[in-house]
Write a protein that holds these residues in place. Structure first.
Motif, PDB file in Angstrom:
ATOM      1  N   VAL A  12      -3.279  -2.370  -2.663  1.00  0.00           N
ATOM      2  CA  VAL A  12      -2.283  -1.720  -3.525  1.00  0.00           C
ATOM      3  C   VAL A  12      -2.265  -0.216  -3.257  1.00  0.00           C
ATOM      4  CG1 VAL A  12      -1.780  -1.092  -5.908  1.00  0.00           C
ATOM      5  CG2 VAL A  12      -2.243  -3.474  -5.328  1.00  0.00           C
ATOM      6  N   PHE A  13      -3.443   0.400  -3.177  1.00  0.00           N
ATOM      7  CA  PHE A  13      -3.498   1.837  -2.890  1.00  0.00           C
ATOM      8  C   PHE A  13      -2.944   2.138  -1.505  1.00  0.00           C
ATOM      9  CE2 PHE A  13      -6.560   1.940  -6.423  1.00  0.00           C
ATOM     10  CZ  PHE A  13      -6.116   3.075  -7.085  1.00  0.00           C
ATOM     11  N   ASN A  14      -3.212   1.262  -0.527  1.00  0.00           N
ATOM     12  CA  ASN A  14      -2.646   1.464   0.810  1.00  0.00           C
ATOM     13  C   ASN A  14      -1.120   1.414   0.774  1.00  0.00           C
ATOM     14  OD1 ASN A  14      -5.137   1.749   2.026  1.00  0.00           O
ATOM     15  ND2 ASN A  14      -5.337  -0.441   2.468  1.00  0.00           N
ATOM     16  N   GLN A  15      -0.575   0.503  -0.026  1.00  0.00           N
ATOM     17  CA  GLN A  15       0.879   0.403  -0.128  1.00  0.00           C
ATOM     18  C   GLN A  15       1.473   1.641  -0.795  1.00  0.00           C
ATOM     19  OE1 GLN A  15       2.804  -1.786   1.281  1.00  0.00           O
ATOM     20  NE2 GLN A  15       1.051  -2.957   2.089  1.00  0.00           N
ATOM     21  N   PHE A  16       0.789   2.140  -1.846  1.00  0.00           N
ATOM     22  CA  PHE A  16       1.249   3.389  -2.462  1.00  0.00           C
ATOM     23  C   PHE A  16       1.254   4.533  -1.445  1.00  0.00           C
ATOM     24  CE2 PHE A  16       0.132   1.602  -6.765  1.00  0.00           C
ATOM     25  CZ  PHE A  16       1.411   1.723  -7.294  1.00  0.00           C
ATOM     26  N   GLU A  40      -0.931 -11.695   6.406  1.00  0.00           N
ATOM     27  CA  GLU A  40       0.339 -10.973   6.383  1.00  0.00           C
ATOM     28  C   GLU A  40       1.203 -11.384   5.183  1.00  0.00           C
ATOM     29  OE1 GLU A  40       2.244 -11.553  10.080  1.00  0.00           O
ATOM     30  OE2 GLU A  40       0.746 -10.456  11.263  1.00  0.00           O
ATOM     31  N   ILE A  41       1.145 -12.652   4.825  1.00  0.00           N
ATOM     32  CA  ILE A  41       1.955 -13.117   3.683  1.00  0.00           C
ATOM     33  C   ILE A  41       1.484 -12.471   2.390  1.00  0.00           C
ATOM     34  CG2 ILE A  41       2.640 -15.151   2.366  1.00  0.00           C
ATOM     35  CD1 ILE A  41       2.376 -16.791   4.912  1.00  0.00           C
ATOM     36  N   GLN A  42       0.140 -12.411   2.205  1.00  0.00           N
ATOM     37  CA  GLN A  42      -0.392 -11.802   0.988  1.00  0.00           C
ATOM     38  C   GLN A  42      -0.099 -10.296   0.952  1.00  0.00           C
ATOM     39  OE1 GLN A  42      -4.456 -13.013   1.471  1.00  0.00           O
ATOM     40  NE2 GLN A  42      -4.209 -14.854   0.213  1.00  0.00           N
ATOM     41  N   ILE A  43      -0.197  -9.629   2.094  1.00  0.00           N
ATOM     42  CA  ILE A  43       0.112  -8.193   2.136  1.00  0.00           C
ATOM     43  C   ILE A  43       1.590  -7.967   1.808  1.00  0.00           C
ATOM     44  CG2 ILE A  43       0.267  -6.184   3.665  1.00  0.00           C
ATOM     45  CD1 ILE A  43      -2.207  -7.237   5.108  1.00  0.00           C
ATOM     46  N   GLY A  44       2.462  -8.821   2.327  1.00  0.00           N
ATOM     47  CA  GLY A  44       3.887  -8.693   2.002  1.00  0.00           C
ATOM     48  C   GLY A  44       4.172  -8.910   0.530  1.00  0.00           C
ATOM     49  N   GLU A  45       3.456  -9.861  -0.088  1.00  0.00           N
ATOM     50  CA  GLU A  45       3.634 -10.098  -1.521  1.00  0.00           C
ATOM     51  C   GLU A  45       3.197  -8.877  -2.336  1.00  0.00           C
ATOM     52  OE1 GLU A  45       4.637 -11.858  -5.047  1.00  0.00           O
ATOM     53  OE2 GLU A  45       5.125 -12.501  -3.002  1.00  0.00           O
ATOM     54  N   ILE A  46       2.054  -8.247  -1.936  1.00  0.00           N
ATOM     55  CA  ILE A  46       1.594  -7.053  -2.657  1.00  0.00           C
ATOM     56  C   ILE A  46       2.593  -5.912  -2.471  1.00  0.00           C
ATOM     57  CG2 ILE A  46      -0.219  -5.299  -2.716  1.00  0.00           C
ATOM     58  CD1 ILE A  46      -2.212  -7.491  -2.013  1.00  0.00           C
ATOM     59  N   HIS A  47       3.139  -5.771  -1.266  1.00  0.00           N
ATOM     60  CA  HIS A  47       4.134  -4.736  -1.020  1.00  0.00           C
ATOM     61  C   HIS A  47       5.371  -4.941  -1.903  1.00  0.00           C
ATOM     62  CE1 HIS A  47       6.493  -1.774   1.195  1.00  0.00           C
ATOM     63  NE2 HIS A  47       7.456  -2.672   1.313  1.00  0.00           N
ATOM     64  N   SER A  48       5.785  -6.198  -2.054  1.00  0.00           N
ATOM     65  CA  SER A  48       6.939  -6.497  -2.906  1.00  0.00           C
ATOM     66  C   SER A  48       6.643  -6.164  -4.362  1.00  0.00           C
ATOM     67  CB  SER A  48       7.321  -7.965  -2.748  1.00  0.00           C
ATOM     68  OG  SER A  48       8.375  -8.310  -3.620  1.00  0.00           O
ATOM     69  N   GLN A  49       5.417  -6.495  -4.831  1.00  0.00           N
ATOM     70  CA  GLN A  49       5.060  -6.187  -6.219  1.00  0.00           C
ATOM     71  C   GLN A  49       5.033  -4.673  -6.461  1.00  0.00           C
ATOM     72  OE1 GLN A  49       1.490  -8.081  -7.542  1.00  0.00           O
ATOM     73  NE2 GLN A  49       2.194 -10.146  -7.052  1.00  0.00           N
ATOM     74  N   VAL A  50       4.484  -3.913  -5.483  1.00  0.00           N
ATOM     75  CA  VAL A  50       4.429  -2.460  -5.649  1.00  0.00           C
ATOM     76  C   VAL A  50       5.830  -1.877  -5.706  1.00  0.00           C
ATOM     77  CG1 VAL A  50       3.714  -0.305  -4.540  1.00  0.00           C
ATOM     78  CG2 VAL A  50       2.145  -2.250  -4.629  1.00  0.00           C
ATOM     79  N   PHE A  90       7.256  -2.626  -9.042  1.00  0.00           N
ATOM     80  CA  PHE A  90       6.592  -1.811 -10.066  1.00  0.00           C
ATOM     81  C   PHE A  90       7.168  -0.392 -10.067  1.00  0.00           C
ATOM     82  CE2 PHE A  90       3.201   1.194 -11.169  1.00  0.00           C
ATOM     83  CZ  PHE A  90       2.879   0.762 -12.448  1.00  0.00           C
ATOM     84  N   LEU A  91       7.397   0.171  -8.876  1.00  0.00           N
ATOM     85  CA  LEU A  91       7.971   1.512  -8.806  1.00  0.00           C
ATOM     86  C   LEU A  91       9.423   1.522  -9.269  1.00  0.00           C
ATOM     87  CD1 LEU A  91       6.481   2.724  -5.392  1.00  0.00           C
ATOM     88  CD2 LEU A  91       5.756   3.380  -7.689  1.00  0.00           C
ATOM     89  N   ASP A  92      10.141   0.437  -9.040  1.00  0.00           N
ATOM     90  CA  ASP A  92      11.530   0.361  -9.495  1.00  0.00           C
ATOM     91  C   ASP A  92      11.642   0.099 -10.991  1.00  0.00           C
ATOM     92  OD1 ASP A  92      12.252   0.814  -6.914  1.00  0.00           O
ATOM     93  OD2 ASP A  92      12.588  -1.303  -6.421  1.00  0.00           O
ATOM     94  N   GLY A  93      10.529  -0.292 -11.614  1.00  0.00           N
ATOM     95  CA  GLY A  93      10.553  -0.585 -13.038  1.00  0.00           C
ATOM     96  C   GLY A  93      10.883  -2.024 -13.360  1.00  0.00           C
ATOM     97  N   THR A  94      10.964  -2.879 -12.353  1.00  0.00           N
ATOM     98  CA  THR A  94      11.280  -4.294 -12.614  1.00  0.00           C
ATOM     99  C   THR A  94      10.137  -4.988 -13.343  1.00  0.00           C
ATOM    100  OG1 THR A  94      12.585  -4.272 -10.588  1.00  0.00           O
ATOM    101  CG2 THR A  94      12.059  -6.423 -11.540  1.00  0.00           C
ATOM    102  N   ILE A  95       8.891  -4.673 -12.935  1.00  0.00           N
ATOM    103  CA  ILE A  95       7.725  -5.262 -13.611  1.00  0.00           C
ATOM    104  C   ILE A  95       6.873  -4.127 -14.153  1.00  0.00           C
ATOM    105  CG2 ILE A  95       7.719  -7.351 -12.184  1.00  0.00           C
ATOM    106  CD1 ILE A  95       5.558  -6.093 -10.483  1.00  0.00           C
TER     107      ILE A  95
END
Length: 809
Positions: A422-426, A390-400, A403-408
């Motif tokens: 990543v595709f699941n989060q999208f 769950e921690i790793q999934i939350g980290e990927i969700h935060s990165q996505v 990325f969509l906000d343009g921060t990274i």
């Protein structure tokens, strides 16, 4: 696996007779050819071209052959191939009284004269003992086809009971089988023979002019074999089955003189045998496309044996008397046609799904270790190949999100699992945005499906759309909302009757049109949904129909409440496992309760013991890690140089001091847990001793109860009544069961106690004695029931019992 075509082998067995016609039947020196000679029928005139001599060449002729020789020639090789995964069938065909049942079953009273089935069972279990590298399981089924109806000879249903679901032949990708036929496990030779003898007692037999003990049905005894390797860890194993078929004898009514029920049985027998011959003729003609297997249940059941995946052997039983020469010719013709039938025997290989899963799990673990080693050799960062937490999934969700906000600008990806996540989060974010847009539209507008004509008609009545189906104010296909007055403001001041109509709104669909927010709220408030209207209209009817049912059920229960009757002893002793369950719920409930409580305490102590042991292992690992770190700190300090204080003591840094204190605390915790582990081991041993005592007491009490309830005759129980000098448990059960035994029963008991003809015959005689005891028990119980119906007979029988009982005791 590639299958090779193979012909069916056919043998002839000649029934011995004192009046052998030397001039009619002759056997050639090759022991395979039979010549038949007949005289011309002079009553048909001088010009008579009827054939008078025939010659039949088979795979072998068995004349004056003992049972052992017959088995070695016919079945020994076939059973060996069955243990290697090939299906096998042995079929006895011939006229009534020709010796088919004797060839297949033999004489159960004599070990040397046993037939093919007992010898095949013995060979299978000898191979089980010899093949220690294989785990071989054996199962048994026994069925008969009587008057074109299939019956299970090993059914657990009481005699005379009718099965609700009749047995039927079904065809699956694995072959033909009988749906509803019971298959019994046979862990030993004695159990398998016991099933054979039990089934033989249930067979349909009759009497006619040619045979006093004639089989009136086709019987199929099947041995199912399954071989697993104990050495190889692969999931592959082989299965096979051996069909041992005892066909009913064909008969001519002029000779058998069958009448009434026997005539009906003979008609069904001859009809099914004629269908069998038609199938053989079709199979021997290789140009035929359709084979009429489904004409009878016999041919459909034997479909695999007659032309499929099977090694098949036919035994043509013939009578050598001259009076039966016509039936002998018919049987030999059938055997000759069988030799032209081809089969395709292949090894039946299957895969164990559970073992395959375990092997794949081991292979996955091995590949993960290989990848980890490969990454370490290439100096790559360690990659986890386990499922994401769950921690790793939350980290990927935060990165996505970033990325969509343009921060990274880039996403850190090091494994395939991360790419999938990543595709699941999208996808999740896209679905959330769609739902948000839809919820915003629904909060402002009421969405109506233009294809829902019922809803459109209601909306037209409400004045939301015009007669052509366009929304009010719609221009060029693009509508705008102008608002709708509430229903109460319509001319006349009456509320619309559409409150009880259909729903004005519907879920989002392909074509939706916007309506003003005010109109949507008003419509939703006035018009209930269709499901609500339907539920409201149906609910009173359900209540009205349920109440009479409840009253009728209660009345029926009160009127037909069963009265308590005295328990009656069953006709045969129930299986010990089923009786043991009844005993635990009734007489042995207290002992069983104590046993369960002790077992629960034992399991709890074992669980705690396992937890403490795991905790000790973890402490040991932490101690080893701390010790290694401490050694590394000492080595680094010695390399850099040591510093001493004023008192000459070595100065250590804070990290090394913390490691020393941590190691000290771990050792202290380890000693405390070890003492707890030692105490728990003592408690587990003591609880195990109590559980074993309760188990032994429960089994002892069950044996006494089982003997009292089912094995000891009721007249003997009256002698052993409570309050007397003799009670259950004082006399061995075998002594009680031999009270007032006759000569035959005494002989059977001595036959069990004294070693039979050879050690291999022990299982044979034990199974026969067990079936005989059960049969005699059933007869005795039936006679006792009849005696009870006659007044005074039971009392007289009991009065005559005590002298003999006291003498034996």
């Amino acid at each position: 696996m590639c299958a090779s075509m193979k012909r069916i082998t056919a043998f002839a067995r000649v029934k011995p007779t004192t009046d052998f016609p030397q001039d009619v039947l002759k056997f050639r020196p090759d022991n395979k050819t039979i010549d038949v000679y007949t005289e011309k029928d002079l009553s048909k005139g001088i010009v008579n071209n009827k054939q008078t001599n025939w010659s039949f060449k088979l795979d072998g002729v068995l004349h004056n052959a003992p049972q052992e020789m017959v088995y070695n020639v016919l079945a020994k090789g076939l059973v060996n191939q069955a243990l290697n995964g090939y299906n096998g069938t042995i079929m006895c065909y011939g006229q009534t009284g020709a010796g088919k049942t004797y060839t297949m079953t033999g004489m159960t009273e004599n070990y040397l004269n046993r037939g093919i089935i007992p010898r095949a069972i013995q060979q299978v279990f000898k191979s089980v003992e010899e093949h220690g590298s294989q785990f071989i399981s054996v199962r048994i089924s026994y069925m008969e086809i009587y008057n074109e109806t299939i019956f299970d000879l090993l059914s657990m249903m009481p005699l005379g009971a009718v099965n609700d679901v009749p047995l039927s032949v079904v065809e699956t990708p694995c072959g033909v089988s009988v749906k509803g036929l019971t298959v019994h496990p046979a862990p030993s030779e004695e159990v398998a023979l016991n099933l054979l003898f039990e089934g033989n007692l249930n067979r349909s037999v009759g009497q006619n002019a040619l045979n006093t003990h004639s089989s009136r049905s086709h019987c199929i005894f099947t041995i199912y074999i399954e071989c697993h390797s104990r050495i190889l860890s692969n999931a592959q194993y082989v299965t096979s089955k051996i069909n041992l078929v005892d066909l009913a004898g064909s008969e001519r009514l002029a000779k058998s003189k069958s009448e009434g029920r026997g005539l009906k049985e003979a008609t069904y027998i001859n009809k099914s045998l004629s269908f069998l011959e038609q199938v053989i003729l079709a199979l021997s003609d290789h140009n035929r496309e359709h084979i009429p297997f489904r004409q009878s249940k016999l041919t459909y059941t034997l479909k695999d044996s007659l032309g499929g995946n099977c090694n098949t052997v036919l035994v043509a039983n013939i009578c050598s008397e001259a009076v039966h020469i016509v039936e002998t010719l018919s049987t030999l013709r059938f055997a000759s046609r069988m030799k032209w039938v081809m089969t395709e025997p292949v090894v039946n290989e299957k895969f164990d799904a559970e073992r395959m899963v375990k092997n794949l799990e081991k292979e996955v673990l091995y590949l993960k270790e290989e990848l980890a080693m490969h990454n370490s050799l290439l100096n790559r960062a360690p990659v986890s190949y386990e499922p994401l937490n769950e921690i790793q999934i939350g980290e990927i969700h935060s990165q996505v999100r970033r990325f969509l906000d343009g921060t990274i600008d880039e996403l850190d990806i090091v494994s395939i699992r991360q790419i999938h996540e990543v595709f699941n989060q999208f996808k999740t974010i896209l679905n959330q945005q769609e739902q948000e847009v839809e919820s915003r539209l629904r909060s402002k507008y009421t969405l109506i499906d233009k294809n829902d004509f019922a809803t459109l008609s209601v909306v037209q009545k409400a004045g939301l759309v015009d007669a052509e189906g366009h929304l009010v104010g719609e221009v060029d296909g693009q509508g705008f909302g102008i608002g709708v007055a509430p229903f109460s403001s319509k001319p006349g001041g009456k509320k619309s009757k559409s409150r009880k109509g259909k729903d004005l709104t519907s879920p989002t669909s392909k074509k939706e049109g916007p309506v003003s927010p005010q109109s949507g709220k008003e419509v939703e408030a006035v018009s209930p949904s269709r499901s609500q209207v339907a539920a409201a209209s149906k609910e009173p009817e359900v209540k009205e129909t349920r109440e009479p049912d409840t009253i009728s059920v209660d009345t029926h229960r009160s009127d037909s409440a069963p009265k308590e009757e005295a328990p009656t002893r069953p006709s045969s002793p129930p299986p010990r496992p089923a009786a043991f369950e009844d005993f635990k719920n009734e007489r042995g409930s207290e002992i069983n309760r104590i046993f369960k409580e002790n077992k629960g305490i034992l399991n709890d102590r074992k669980k705690k013991l396992s937890e403490v042991a795991n905790r000790l292992n973890m402490l040991k690992q932490e101690m080893d890690t701390a010790r290694q770190s401490l050694e590394a700190q000492k080595l680094e300090r010695e390399q850099q140089g040591e510093y001493l204080n004023d008192e000459g003591q070595i100065i250590i840094d804070e990290e090394e001091f913390l490691l020393i204190m941590k190691l000290k605390d771990l050792r202290k915790q380890y000693r405390a847990d070890y003492n707890e582990l030692r105490d728990l081991r003592s408690e587990v041993q003591y609880c195990q001793h109590l559980v074993d005592q309760c188990r032994n007491r429960l089994l002892t009490e069950f044996d006494i109860w089982y003997n009292e309830s089912f094995l000891i005759p009721e007249e003997v129980q009256e002698v052993l009544r409570p309050g007397g000098a003799i009670r259950l448990g004082m006399i061995p059960i075998n002594r009680v069961l031999t009270l007032d035994e006759d000569d035959q029963e005494r002989f059977d008991r001595m036959q069990q106690e004294v070693l039979p003809f050879c050690p291999d015959s022990v299982s044979f005689y034990n199974a026969k004695a067990k079936v005989d005891r059960k049969h005699k028990y059933s007869r005795a119980m039936t006679s006792l029931e009849q005696m009870r119906k006659k007044p005074g007979s039971v009392q007289a029988a009991v009065r005559n019992k005590p002298p003999s009982v006291l003498n034996v005791i």
